[in-house]
Scaffold this motif. Structure first.
Motif, PDB file in Angstrom:
ATOM      1  N   VAL A 171      37.956  84.179  63.303  1.00 56.72           N
ATOM      2  CA  VAL A 171      38.437  83.268  64.346  1.00 56.72           C
ATOM      3  C   VAL A 171      37.838  81.886  64.095  1.00 56.72           C
ATOM      4  N   LEU A 172      38.690  80.873  64.029  1.00 58.91           N
ATOM      5  CA  LEU A 172      38.262  79.492  63.798  1.00 58.91           C
ATOM      6  C   LEU A 172      38.527  78.672  65.052  1.00 58.91           C
ATOM      7  N   LEU A 203      36.874  74.193  46.904  1.00 58.23           N
ATOM      8  CA  LEU A 203      36.716  74.873  48.181  1.00 58.23           C
ATOM      9  C   LEU A 203      36.026  76.218  47.982  1.00 58.23           C
ATOM     10  N   ARG A 204      35.108  76.547  48.885  1.00 58.05           N
ATOM     11  CA  ARG A 204      34.480  77.858  48.851  1.00 58.05           C
ATOM     12  C   ARG A 204      35.432  78.858  49.491  1.00 58.05           C
ATOM     13  N   GLU A 215      33.125  74.975  66.288  1.00 55.59           N
ATOM     14  CA  GLU A 215      32.960  73.609  65.791  1.00 55.59           C
ATOM     15  C   GLU A 215      33.424  73.474  64.338  1.00 55.59           C
ATOM     16  N   VAL A 216      34.599  74.046  64.085  1.00 58.30           N
ATOM     17  CA  VAL A 216      35.198  74.002  62.756  1.00 58.30           C
ATOM     18  C   VAL A 216      36.127  72.801  62.673  1.00 58.30           C
ATOM     19  N   ASP A 217      35.951  71.992  61.655  1.00 52.82           N
ATOM     20  CA  ASP A 217      36.737  70.760  61.505  1.00 52.82           C
ATOM     21  C   ASP A 217      37.954  70.974  60.617  1.00 52.82           C
ATOM     22  N   GLY A 252      36.889  72.424  56.772  1.00 52.71           N
ATOM     23  CA  GLY A 252      35.525  72.006  56.475  1.00 52.71           C
ATOM     24  C   GLY A 252      35.036  72.338  55.083  1.00 52.71           C
ATOM     25  N   GLY A 253      35.866  72.153  54.064  1.00 52.26           N
ATOM     26  CA  GLY A 253      35.445  72.437  52.694  1.00 52.26           C
ATOM     27  C   GLY A 253      35.525  73.898  52.311  1.00 52.26           C
TER      28      GLY A 253
END
Length: 391
Positions: A34-35, A2-3, A127-129, A146-147
């Motif tokens: 904010v996600l 993960l980054r 649009e964060v998964d 998202g990684g």
């Protein structure tokens, strides 16, 4: 792999609670990310609440994000309760001097907050998964999505009733209180000038109706319908006919009709989760509590939560004291339960219930007569509706 990145407060959800929290923290020199799982376009056009309490307007003004609200918002100094063939005005300006409400759509508040945060260099990710909170019960919480990994000091769950924040709290920590109502609201947004200057709450034997507005050119209406109602069963002609039947009950009032832009069915629910925190995860807004919209409290409670959380986080960063953070739930829930009762009271006062007998209907009408004739009872409604002062 993960980054990884870091901020002070990780915020889940770009609704009014999450965005306002991010902005208020920024004003205190506290960083946040904010996600949001939806697109910016989606959250900016999502039609929700539209009645802002005096305290909410004051908060947005003090935060420097109320310029358009002040220009375009519609101040209301009263509401009308309509029943029994007559209208009865609850005059806020007489009952609670200096306090009123402002009609301004929630999506407009969201637009203003997004614009302010981006102008200040705020980090909002749309649009964060697959956002997942981790290690909230430790002093090293983090979020994955998202990684990527976001390390933070605290997590704020502002992602609504169906979000990931509350379900991430271990079983047995929360006590949840809930009430389902035996009806729903059919909400209508119409490109038509309002037929009245103030909100009309109508109680009829056919069911409840609400006449509201979003601007001088756009009106908002609600109809009490069955909880499993299919919106497809409500063509425009039927909607206008039913609104007329429930609102045109006083002499001289005529409902203006026009193009219907949106229609949707909203269930009616009361819900509270206690406590509103677990370790370093704090719930705010609809993630922690839901009220039926009759009392216009949902957005306003979110703002109240965020005020408390901002002050508590600022105290921790300034002094290292956890006293305000540890008291977050207690401070918020005092107001939440008052709003829960008011919203339940307004709902039961104005809606028809299938199982209600003649005795129950007479009690309902008797209380409406009391509220509209007693200054003391009307003041109770008014001061709760415009919003109780912050402690």
């Amino acid at each position: 792999m993960l980054r990884a990145m870091r901020t002070q407060v990780g915020i889940i959800g770009a609704g009014p609670a999450g965005l306002l929290l991010s902005h208020l923290l920024h004003l205190r020199g506290i960083s946040s990310v904010v996600l949001e799982r939806h697109s910016r376009a989606y959250v900016e056009r999502r039609v929700r609440a539209g009645v802002l309490e005096q305290g909410t307007v004051d908060t947005l003004t003090a935060a420097g994000v109320a310029g358009r609200l002040r220009r375009e918002g519609l101040p209301h100094r009263g509401i009308e309760l309509r029943y029994g063939g007559a209208g009865h005005r609850i005059a806020f300006e007489e009952l609670v001097p200096g306090r009123t409400i402002t009609v301004y759509g929630q999506q407009e508040v969201v637009k203003d907050l997004i614009a302010a945060r981006l102008a200040d260099g705020g980090d909002i990710r749309f649009e964060v998964d697959d956002v997942v909170p981790h290690a909230a019960g430790t002093d090293r919480p983090y979020l994955t999505f998202g990684g990527e990994r976001l390390d933070c000091d605290f997590i704020a769950g502002c992602d609504g009733f169906h979000g990931v924040s509350r379900p991430s709290i271990p079983a047995g920590v929360l006590t949840e209180y809930e009430r389902e109502y035996p009806f729903a609201w059919l909400g209508i947004l119409a490109r038509v000038a309002p037929s009245a200057d103030e909100l009309i709450y109508a109680r009829t034997d056919r069911g409840f109706a609400l006449h509201s507005m979003r601007s001088p050119q756009v009106s908002r209406f609600y109809l009490q319908v069955a909880p499993d109602e299919d919106v497809a069963a409500w063509p425009d002609e039927r909607i206008w006919a039913e609104l007329k039947a429930r609102l045109e009950t006083v002499p001289g009032f005529e409902l203006t009709t026009g193009e219907i832009m949106e229609k949707a069915v909203t269930p009616m629910r009361s819900f509270v989760a206690e406590p509103m925190q677990y370790g370093r995860l704090f719930l705010a807004g609809d993630a922690a509590h839901i009220v039926p919209p009759t009392g216009a409290k949902g957005l306003n409670l979110a703002v109240a939560d965020v005020r408390v959380l901002t002050a508590a986080l600022a105290e921790w960063y300034a002094t290292g004291s956890r006293e305000a953070l540890d008291g977050y739930s207690r401070a918020c829930l005092k107001r939440v339960w008052r709003a829960q009762h008011f919203s339940w009271w307004m709902t039961t006062l104005l809606h028809t219930f299938e199982e209600e007998d003649a005795y129950g209907r007479r009690l309902q009408l008797s209380y409406l007569d009391y509220v509209t004739s007693s200054p003391a009872a009307a003041t109770t409604l008014a001061e709760n509706y415009v919003g109780l002062p912050y402690d």
